[in-house]
Design a protein around this motif. Structure first.
Motif, PDB file in Angstrom:
ATOM      1  N   PRO A 113       0.830  -1.208   0.000  1.00  0.00           N
ATOM      2  CA  PRO A 113       0.000   0.000   0.000  1.00  0.00           C
ATOM      3  C   PRO A 113       0.863   1.257   0.000  1.00  0.00           C
ATOM      4  N   ALA A 114       0.253   2.378  -0.323  1.00  0.00           N
ATOM      5  CA  ALA A 114       0.950   3.663  -0.307  1.00  0.00           C
ATOM      6  C   ALA A 114       0.869   4.237   1.102  1.00  0.00           C
ATOM      7  N   ARG A 115       1.932   4.077   1.857  1.00  0.00           N
ATOM      8  CA  ARG A 115       1.944   4.569   3.230  1.00  0.00           C
ATOM      9  C   ARG A 115       2.368   6.031   3.274  1.00  0.00           C
ATOM     10  N   VAL A 116       1.873   6.742   4.256  1.00  0.00           N
ATOM     11  CA  VAL A 116       2.162   8.172   4.414  1.00  0.00           C
ATOM     12  C   VAL A 116       3.661   8.388   4.608  1.00  0.00           C
ATOM     13  N   GLY A 117       4.223   9.339   3.847  1.00  0.00           N
ATOM     14  CA  GLY A 117       5.644   9.666   3.962  1.00  0.00           C
ATOM     15  C   GLY A 117       6.550   8.829   3.092  1.00  0.00           C
ATOM     16  N   LEU A 118       5.994   7.799   2.467  1.00  0.00           N
ATOM     17  CA  LEU A 118       6.800   6.934   1.600  1.00  0.00           C
ATOM     18  C   LEU A 118       7.097   7.635   0.277  1.00  0.00           C
ATOM     19  N   VAL A 119       8.321   7.519  -0.211  1.00  0.00           N
ATOM     20  CA  VAL A 119       8.688   8.095  -1.502  1.00  0.00           C
ATOM     21  C   VAL A 119       8.208   7.154  -2.605  1.00  0.00           C
ATOM     22  N   ALA A 120       7.406   7.683  -3.514  1.00  0.00           N
ATOM     23  CA  ALA A 120       6.800   6.853  -4.554  1.00  0.00           C
ATOM     24  C   ALA A 120       7.845   6.393  -5.560  1.00  0.00           C
ATOM     25  N   PRO A 121       7.991   5.082  -5.787  1.00  0.00           N
ATOM     26  CA  PRO A 121       8.952   4.582  -6.777  1.00  0.00           C
ATOM     27  C   PRO A 121       8.442   4.690  -8.208  1.00  0.00           C
ATOM     28  N   ILE A 122       7.129   4.884  -8.370  1.00  0.00           N
ATOM     29  CA  ILE A 122       6.520   4.997  -9.701  1.00  0.00           C
ATOM     30  C   ILE A 122       5.411   6.046  -9.650  1.00  0.00           C
ATOM     31  N   ASP A 123       4.934   6.453 -10.835  1.00  0.00           N
ATOM     32  CA  ASP A 123       3.745   7.309 -10.902  1.00  0.00           C
ATOM     33  C   ASP A 123       2.517   6.488 -10.529  1.00  0.00           C
ATOM     34  N   VAL A 124       1.599   7.096  -9.807  1.00  0.00           N
ATOM     35  CA  VAL A 124       0.348   6.431  -9.436  1.00  0.00           C
ATOM     36  C   VAL A 124      -0.800   7.152 -10.124  1.00  0.00           C
ATOM     37  N   VAL A 125      -1.487   6.432 -10.997  1.00  0.00           N
ATOM     38  CA  VAL A 125      -2.606   6.992 -11.750  1.00  0.00           C
ATOM     39  C   VAL A 125      -3.877   6.252 -11.369  1.00  0.00           C
ATOM     40  N   VAL A 126      -4.895   7.020 -10.981  1.00  0.00           N
ATOM     41  CA  VAL A 126      -6.193   6.433 -10.660  1.00  0.00           C
ATOM     42  C   VAL A 126      -7.040   6.468 -11.926  1.00  0.00           C
ATOM     43  N   GLU A 127      -7.427   5.302 -12.385  1.00  0.00           N
ATOM     44  CA  GLU A 127      -8.183   5.193 -13.629  1.00  0.00           C
ATOM     45  C   GLU A 127      -9.654   5.539 -13.408  1.00  0.00           C
ATOM     46  N   PRO A 128     -10.340   6.039 -14.458  1.00  0.00           N
ATOM     47  CA  PRO A 128     -11.768   6.357 -14.330  1.00  0.00           C
ATOM     48  C   PRO A 128     -12.604   5.088 -14.135  1.00  0.00           C
ATOM     49  N   GLY A 129     -13.741   5.262 -13.487  1.00  0.00           N
ATOM     50  CA  GLY A 129     -14.624   4.121 -13.264  1.00  0.00           C
ATOM     51  C   GLY A 129     -15.342   4.244 -11.945  1.00  0.00           C
ATOM     52  N   ASN A 130     -16.225   3.309 -11.703  1.00  0.00           N
ATOM     53  CA  ASN A 130     -17.016   3.306 -10.478  1.00  0.00           C
ATOM     54  C   ASN A 130     -16.165   2.855  -9.305  1.00  0.00           C
ATOM     55  N   THR A 131     -16.186   3.622  -8.222  1.00  0.00           N
ATOM     56  CA  THR A 131     -15.361   3.321  -7.056  1.00  0.00           C
ATOM     57  C   THR A 131     -16.079   2.424  -6.053  1.00  0.00           C
ATOM     58  N   GLY A 132     -17.405   2.353  -6.147  1.00  0.00           N
ATOM     59  CA  GLY A 132     -18.175   1.571  -5.177  1.00  0.00           C
ATOM     60  C   GLY A 132     -18.397   2.299  -3.866  1.00  0.00           C
ATOM     61  N   LEU A 133     -17.895   3.545  -3.747  1.00  0.00           N
ATOM     62  CA  LEU A 133     -18.051   4.323  -2.518  1.00  0.00           C
ATOM     63  C   LEU A 133     -19.351   5.112  -2.566  1.00  0.00           C
ATOM     64  N   ASP A 134     -19.944   5.302  -1.408  1.00  0.00           N
ATOM     65  CA  ASP A 134     -21.200   6.063  -1.360  1.00  0.00           C
ATOM     66  C   ASP A 134     -20.915   7.555  -1.447  1.00  0.00           C
ATOM     67  N   PRO A 135     -21.906   8.371  -1.791  1.00  0.00           N
ATOM     68  CA  PRO A 135     -21.712   9.824  -2.000  1.00  0.00           C
ATOM     69  C   PRO A 135     -21.108  10.562  -0.811  1.00  0.00           C
ATOM     70  N   SER A 136     -21.192  10.009   0.385  1.00  0.00           N
ATOM     71  CA  SER A 136     -20.624  10.699   1.551  1.00  0.00           C
ATOM     72  C   SER A 136     -19.096  10.743   1.507  1.00  0.00           C
ATOM     73  N   GLN A 137     -18.489   9.961   0.625  1.00  0.00           N
ATOM     74  CA  GLN A 137     -17.033   9.895   0.527  1.00  0.00           C
ATOM     75  C   GLN A 137     -16.460  10.880  -0.493  1.00  0.00           C
ATOM     76  N   THR A 138     -17.293  11.717  -1.079  1.00  0.00           N
ATOM     77  CA  THR A 138     -16.827  12.639  -2.131  1.00  0.00           C
ATOM     78  C   THR A 138     -15.792  13.637  -1.619  1.00  0.00           C
ATOM     79  N   SER A 139     -15.757  13.867  -0.298  1.00  0.00           N
ATOM     80  CA  SER A 139     -14.809  14.847   0.245  1.00  0.00           C
ATOM     81  C   SER A 139     -13.367  14.450  -0.061  1.00  0.00           C
ATOM     82  N   PHE A 140     -13.072  13.152  -0.049  1.00  0.00           N
ATOM     83  CA  PHE A 140     -11.711  12.703  -0.367  1.00  0.00           C
ATOM     84  C   PHE A 140     -11.323  13.127  -1.786  1.00  0.00           C
ATOM     85  N   PHE A 141     -12.247  12.973  -2.700  1.00  0.00           N
ATOM     86  CA  PHE A 141     -11.970  13.304  -4.102  1.00  0.00           C
ATOM     87  C   PHE A 141     -11.851  14.808  -4.306  1.00  0.00           C
TER      88      PHE A 141
END
Length: 321
Positions: A113-141
């Motif tokens: 997993p991507a832990r806080v403070g870890l230096v990313a060895p690669i680019d991380v791209v979130v692909e489009p699509g349904n996340t399965g999360l309910d609308p109350s989680q929109t604040s993260f996005f």
């Protein structure tokens, strides 16, 4: 139950083990072991069992053992290992094929997993699509400026988003979002950084060179040596044939223009005195290429224009056939 070893006893046992491996093996792969767990190392050791041994340890202990062992045995080549012992590294002693062992090590990677403070060895791209999360989680996005929409009661990402760039530290918001999406973007394993082979140290990229690559590089090197040798008139094995040919051409040119002669020049002079011999020599070529229909006289005239140059090339290379 055997008594637990003291810290000093552990150091002595480690020192003896490393010295034994240095005596037994002449090939060592130096591998970075960042973010590699003990369970993962056990899997790597199991996969390499037979002709390879993985040894981890503190750099200071390894460096000290290498220095002392070099002094005791007079083997100074192992000192080339010391500059390679930087950072969190381990040693893979092997008697197998270096390329095959390197490829085997590369198989043992696990997702992380991507832990806080870890230096990313690669680019991380979130692909489009349904996340399965309910609308109350929109604040993260919204915090990460990721465009979303509500589709059938769940949050859907509209476009691809480069969440983390290679070399950046993972923030708390990015880590929380990836955890919610069950994305483990990173994978870790032993990464071969350097190769030690009988005292020589080189980059692991060398292991990927094929026989064709080596032949091509060797041919380029020979060509450069030949060019330099010809330019400065310094004889080498690569340039000697060309120097001899060039010298022969110069002698032939002098012989054609003067009364000086030698056996091979006599043959050229005979062609120049009797141009019909050119036609006779060219007849087989005409018969094969044009069915022998071209007049011999035309060929004679063509050969008479530059007889010396044509003769130079033919006889020059024929001398070494």
């Amino acid at each position: 139950m055997a008594p637990k070893q003291t810290k000093a006893e552990k150091k002595i046992a480690y020192d003896e083990k490393l010295c034994k491996l240095l005596d037994e093996y002449t090939q060592i792969l130096v591998a970075a072991a960042d973010n590699v767990g003990s369970k993962q190392l056990q899997g790597i050791r199991k996969g390499l069992r037979g002709d390879s041994v993985v040894l981890m340890g503190k750099n200071t202990m390894m460096k000290r053992t290498v220095r002392v062992h070099s002094q005791n045995t007079g083997n100074n080549t192992i000192l080339n290992l010391i500059p390679l012992l930087q950072g969190n590294v381990g040693l893979i002693f092997t008697k197998g094929d270096l390329k095959e062992v390197s490829e085997e090590v590369a198989k043992y990677k696990v997702g992380a997993p991507a832990r806080v403070g870890l230096v990313a060895p690669i680019d991380v791209v979130v692909e489009p699509g349904n996340t399965g999360l309910d609308p109350s989680q929109t604040s993260f996005f919204q915090v990460l400026n990721i465009p979303t929409k509500i589709n059938k009661g769940t949050v859907e990402i509209i476009t691809p988003v480069e969440l983390i760039k290679k070399g950046d530290k993972v923030g708390s918001s990015e880590a929380a979002l990836l955890a919610k999406l069950a994305i483990r973007p990173f994978s870790y394993g032993l990464v071969i950084e350097s190769v030690y082979d009988n005292g020589s140290v080189f980059s692991p990229e060398v292991l990927d060179l094929t026989e064709e690559d080596l032949i091509e590089k060797f041919a380029v090197g020979v060509s450069m040596v030949m060019s330099l040798s010809l330019a400065i008139s310094y004889p080498t094995l690569a340039a000697a044939p060309h120097m001899l040919i060039n010298g022969y051409k110069n002698l032939l040119a002098v012989a054609v223009e003067t009364e000086f002669s030698f056996p091979l020049a006599d043959k050229v002079k005979e062609y120049l005195k009797d141009p019909s011999k050119f036609a006779v020599a060219a007849a087989p070529v005409e018969a094969a290429g044009a069915g022998g229909s071209a007049p011999a006289a035309e060929k004679v005239e063509e050969k008479k224009e530059e007889p010396a140059e044509e003769s130079d090339d033919d006889l020059g290379f024929g001398l070494f056939d």
